[in-house]
Design a protein around this motif. Structure first.
Motif, PDB file in Angstrom:
ATOM      1  N   VAL A   3       0.814  -1.220   0.000  1.00  0.00           N
ATOM      2  CA  VAL A   3       0.000   0.000   0.000  1.00  0.00           C
ATOM      3  C   VAL A   3       0.842   1.262   0.000  1.00  0.00           C
ATOM      4  CG1 VAL A   3      -2.007  -1.064   1.091  1.00  0.00           C
ATOM      5  CG2 VAL A   3      -0.225  -0.065   2.516  1.00  0.00           C
ATOM      6  N   ALA A   4       2.152   1.145   0.089  1.00  0.00           N
ATOM      7  CA  ALA A   4       3.011   2.312   0.181  1.00  0.00           C
ATOM      8  C   ALA A   4       3.361   2.896  -1.180  1.00  0.00           C
ATOM      9  CB  ALA A   4       4.285   1.963   0.942  1.00  0.00           C
ATOM     10  N   GLY A   5       2.848   2.309  -2.243  1.00  0.00           N
ATOM     11  CA  GLY A   5       3.100   2.822  -3.576  1.00  0.00           C
ATOM     12  C   GLY A   5       4.449   2.418  -4.146  1.00  0.00           C
ATOM     13  N   THR A   6       5.059   1.438  -3.583  1.00  0.00           N
ATOM     14  CA  THR A   6       6.365   0.987  -4.074  1.00  0.00           C
ATOM     15  C   THR A   6       6.220   0.242  -5.381  1.00  0.00           C
ATOM     16  OG1 THR A   6       8.379  -0.177  -3.480  1.00  0.00           O
ATOM     17  CG2 THR A   6       6.323  -1.198  -2.815  1.00  0.00           C
ATOM     18  N   ASP A   7       7.290   0.232  -6.175  1.00  0.00           N
ATOM     19  CA  ASP A   7       7.246  -0.545  -7.407  1.00  0.00           C
ATOM     20  C   ASP A   7       8.247  -1.696  -7.384  1.00  0.00           C
ATOM     21  OD1 ASP A   7       9.416   1.138  -7.535  1.00  0.00           O
ATOM     22  OD2 ASP A   7       8.936   1.974  -9.489  1.00  0.00           O
ATOM     23  N   ILE A   8       8.990  -1.858  -6.267  1.00  0.00           N
ATOM     24  CA  ILE A   8       9.922  -2.970  -6.097  1.00  0.00           C
ATOM     25  C   ILE A   8       9.825  -3.496  -4.670  1.00  0.00           C
ATOM     26  CG2 ILE A   8      12.351  -3.695  -6.087  1.00  0.00           C
ATOM     27  CD1 ILE A   8      12.921  -1.523  -8.123  1.00  0.00           C
ATOM     28  N   VAL A   9       9.761  -4.819  -4.533  1.00  0.00           N
ATOM     29  CA  VAL A   9       9.724  -5.468  -3.221  1.00  0.00           C
ATOM     30  C   VAL A   9      10.796  -6.551  -3.215  1.00  0.00           C
ATOM     31  CG1 VAL A   9       8.348  -6.921  -1.667  1.00  0.00           C
ATOM     32  CG2 VAL A   9       7.268  -5.014  -2.878  1.00  0.00           C
ATOM     33  N   GLU A  10      11.616  -6.587  -2.150  1.00  0.00           N
ATOM     34  CA  GLU A  10      12.618  -7.637  -2.009  1.00  0.00           C
ATOM     35  C   GLU A  10      12.119  -8.685  -1.029  1.00  0.00           C
ATOM     36  OE1 GLU A  10      17.073  -8.563  -0.317  1.00  0.00           O
ATOM     37  OE2 GLU A  10      16.509  -6.485  -0.628  1.00  0.00           O
ATOM     38  N   LEU A  11      12.281  -9.944  -1.405  1.00  0.00           N
ATOM     39  CA  LEU A  11      11.903 -11.065  -0.550  1.00  0.00           C
ATOM     40  C   LEU A  11      13.105 -11.997  -0.397  1.00  0.00           C
ATOM     41  CD1 LEU A  11       8.450 -11.943  -2.163  1.00  0.00           C
ATOM     42  CD2 LEU A  11       8.848 -10.598  -0.094  1.00  0.00           C
ATOM     43  N   ASP A  12      13.471 -12.306   0.834  1.00  0.00           N
ATOM     44  CA  ASP A  12      14.528 -13.270   1.127  1.00  0.00           C
ATOM     45  C   ASP A  12      13.864 -14.623   1.366  1.00  0.00           C
ATOM     46  OD1 ASP A  12      16.239 -11.093   1.064  1.00  0.00           O
ATOM     47  OD2 ASP A  12      16.360 -10.910   3.233  1.00  0.00           O
ATOM     48  N   VAL A  13      14.344 -15.663   0.698  1.00  0.00           N
ATOM     49  CA  VAL A  13      13.672 -16.960   0.793  1.00  0.00           C
ATOM     50  C   VAL A  13      14.596 -18.076   1.281  1.00  0.00           C
ATOM     51  CG1 VAL A  13      11.897 -16.419  -0.930  1.00  0.00           C
ATOM     52  CG2 VAL A  13      14.050 -17.448  -1.685  1.00  0.00           C
ATOM     53  N   TRP A  14      13.977 -19.011   2.000  1.00  0.00           N
ATOM     54  CA  TRP A  14      14.609 -20.207   2.549  1.00  0.00           C
ATOM     55  C   TRP A  14      13.733 -21.402   2.223  1.00  0.00           C
ATOM     56  CZ3 TRP A  14      19.227 -19.867   5.086  1.00  0.00           C
ATOM     57  CH2 TRP A  14      19.613 -18.605   5.542  1.00  0.00           C
ATOM     58  N   PRO A  84       0.943  -7.224  -5.617  1.00  0.00           N
ATOM     59  CA  PRO A  84       0.254  -7.301  -6.909  1.00  0.00           C
ATOM     60  C   PRO A  84       1.212  -7.232  -8.096  1.00  0.00           C
ATOM     61  CG  PRO A  84      -0.036  -5.135  -5.941  1.00  0.00           C
ATOM     62  CD  PRO A  84       0.693  -5.961  -4.933  1.00  0.00           C
ATOM     63  N   SER A  85       0.880  -7.976  -9.136  1.00  0.00           N
ATOM     64  CA  SER A  85       1.616  -7.888 -10.386  1.00  0.00           C
ATOM     65  C   SER A  85       1.186  -6.591 -11.056  1.00  0.00           C
ATOM     66  CB  SER A  85       1.248  -9.095 -11.252  1.00  0.00           C
ATOM     67  OG  SER A  85       2.069  -9.166 -12.371  1.00  0.00           O
ATOM     68  N   PRO A  86       2.012  -5.815 -11.649  1.00  0.00           N
ATOM     69  CA  PRO A  86       3.378  -6.075 -12.092  1.00  0.00           C
ATOM     70  C   PRO A  86       4.466  -5.539 -11.151  1.00  0.00           C
ATOM     71  CG  PRO A  86       2.631  -4.127 -13.193  1.00  0.00           C
ATOM     72  CD  PRO A  86       1.516  -4.578 -12.261  1.00  0.00           C
ATOM     73  N   THR A  87       4.204  -5.435  -9.863  1.00  0.00           N
ATOM     74  CA  THR A  87       5.244  -4.988  -8.938  1.00  0.00           C
ATOM     75  C   THR A  87       6.470  -5.884  -9.109  1.00  0.00           C
ATOM     76  OG1 THR A  87       3.558  -4.306  -7.347  1.00  0.00           O
ATOM     77  CG2 THR A  87       5.801  -4.536  -6.519  1.00  0.00           C
ATOM     78  N   CYS A  88       7.619  -5.254  -9.261  1.00  0.00           N
ATOM     79  CA  CYS A  88       8.866  -5.980  -9.458  1.00  0.00           C
ATOM     80  C   CYS A  88       9.295  -6.629  -8.142  1.00  0.00           C
ATOM     81  CB  CYS A  88       9.949  -5.021  -9.948  1.00  0.00           C
ATOM     82  SG  CYS A  88      11.546  -5.801 -10.210  1.00  0.00           S
ATOM     83  N   LEU A  89       9.687  -7.888  -8.215  1.00  0.00           N
ATOM     84  CA  LEU A  89      10.184  -8.608  -7.050  1.00  0.00           C
ATOM     85  C   LEU A  89      11.671  -8.880  -7.214  1.00  0.00           C
ATOM     86  CD1 LEU A  89       7.452 -11.358  -6.718  1.00  0.00           C
ATOM     87  CD2 LEU A  89       7.765  -9.409  -5.207  1.00  0.00           C
ATOM     88  N   ILE A  90      12.421  -8.618  -6.172  1.00  0.00           N
ATOM     89  CA  ILE A  90      13.810  -9.055  -6.107  1.00  0.00           C
ATOM     90  C   ILE A  90      13.805 -10.194  -5.108  1.00  0.00           C
ATOM     91  CG2 ILE A  90      16.164  -8.459  -5.432  1.00  0.00           C
ATOM     92  CD1 ILE A  90      15.482  -5.555  -6.263  1.00  0.00           C
ATOM     93  N   ILE A  91      14.166 -11.376  -5.569  1.00  0.00           N
ATOM     94  CA  ILE A  91      14.137 -12.557  -4.706  1.00  0.00           C
ATOM     95  C   ILE A  91      15.576 -12.932  -4.379  1.00  0.00           C
ATOM     96  CG2 ILE A  91      13.423 -14.957  -4.491  1.00  0.00           C
ATOM     97  CD1 ILE A  91      11.226 -14.250  -6.614  1.00  0.00           C
ATOM     98  N   GLU A  92      15.907 -12.850  -3.102  1.00  0.00           N
ATOM     99  CA  GLU A  92      17.245 -13.216  -2.650  1.00  0.00           C
ATOM    100  C   GLU A  92      17.196 -14.624  -2.073  1.00  0.00           C
ATOM    101  OE1 GLU A  92      20.734 -11.834   0.427  1.00  0.00           O
ATOM    102  OE2 GLU A  92      19.277 -10.341  -0.229  1.00  0.00           O
ATOM    103  N   PHE A  93      17.958 -15.516  -2.689  1.00  0.00           N
ATOM    104  CA  PHE A  93      18.042 -16.897  -2.226  1.00  0.00           C
ATOM    105  C   PHE A  93      19.062 -16.937  -1.093  1.00  0.00           C
ATOM    106  CE2 PHE A  93      16.387 -17.071  -6.464  1.00  0.00           C
ATOM    107  CZ  PHE A  93      15.417 -18.057  -6.398  1.00  0.00           C
ATOM    108  N   LYS A  94      18.593 -17.194   0.117  1.00  0.00           N
ATOM    109  CA  LYS A  94      19.443 -17.118   1.295  1.00  0.00           C
ATOM    110  C   LYS A  94      20.237 -18.392   1.549  1.00  0.00           C
ATOM    111  CE  LYS A  94      19.204 -13.807   3.690  1.00  0.00           C
ATOM    112  NZ  LYS A  94      19.929 -12.546   3.712  1.00  0.00           N
ATOM    113  N   GLN A  95      19.956 -19.440   0.803  1.00  0.00           N
ATOM    114  CA  GLN A  95      20.746 -20.656   0.939  1.00  0.00           C
ATOM    115  C   GLN A  95      21.083 -21.178  -0.449  1.00  0.00           C
ATOM    116  OE1 GLN A  95      16.963 -22.552   2.563  1.00  0.00           O
ATOM    117  NE2 GLN A  95      18.233 -24.357   2.303  1.00  0.00           N
TER     118      GLN A  95
END
Length: 119
Positions: A3-14, A84-95
């Motif tokens: 809801v903050a109006g961002t166009d990029i979200v980073e997610l760290d995954v395990w 929501p799509s098309p928000t860009c996701l940066i996915i960081e693989f933590k392992q």
């Protein structure tokens, strides 16, 4: 939900031992459980992951923690549903795990998310 109006979200995954992809920055749950759980996420089944214990630093968000979904370490699918799509996701693989990469790609394809590899 974003809801903050961002166009990029980073997610760290395990990847948990039972093959679930979770979103969390740290390799253990110590910081999110006030030191009560030192186990590494990649050494646990998803059902074993304890609830988050809010600290006094997080007191301004206390109301959110009354909702169960704010007390759990989210699955990757749940995080995707809130971005929501098309928000860009940066996915960081933590392992370093081919199984983790394969599962993330499977989920992204299942959710019909466009994949743009980055080096």
């Amino acid at each position: 939900e974003v809801v903050a109006g961002t166009d990029i979200v980073e997610l760290d995954v395990w990847l948990t031992t039972d093959g679930k992809v979770v979103v969390h920055h740290d390799d253990t749950l110590s910081r999110m459980t006030c030191g009560r759980c030192e186990k590494k996420i990649c050494e646990m089944n998803y059902a074993e992951i304890p609830l988050i214990i809010p600290t006094s630093v997080q007191s301004r968000r206390t109301e959110l923690y009354k909702r169960k979904e704010c007390l759990t370490i989210p699955l990757f699918e749940e995080a995707l549903d809130s971005v929501p799509s098309p928000t860009c996701l940066i996915i960081e693989f933590k392992q370093n795990s081919n199984a983790l990469i394969a599962e993330v790609l499977r989920i992204l394809n299942e959710k019909d998310r466009k994949i743009v590899p980055s080096v």
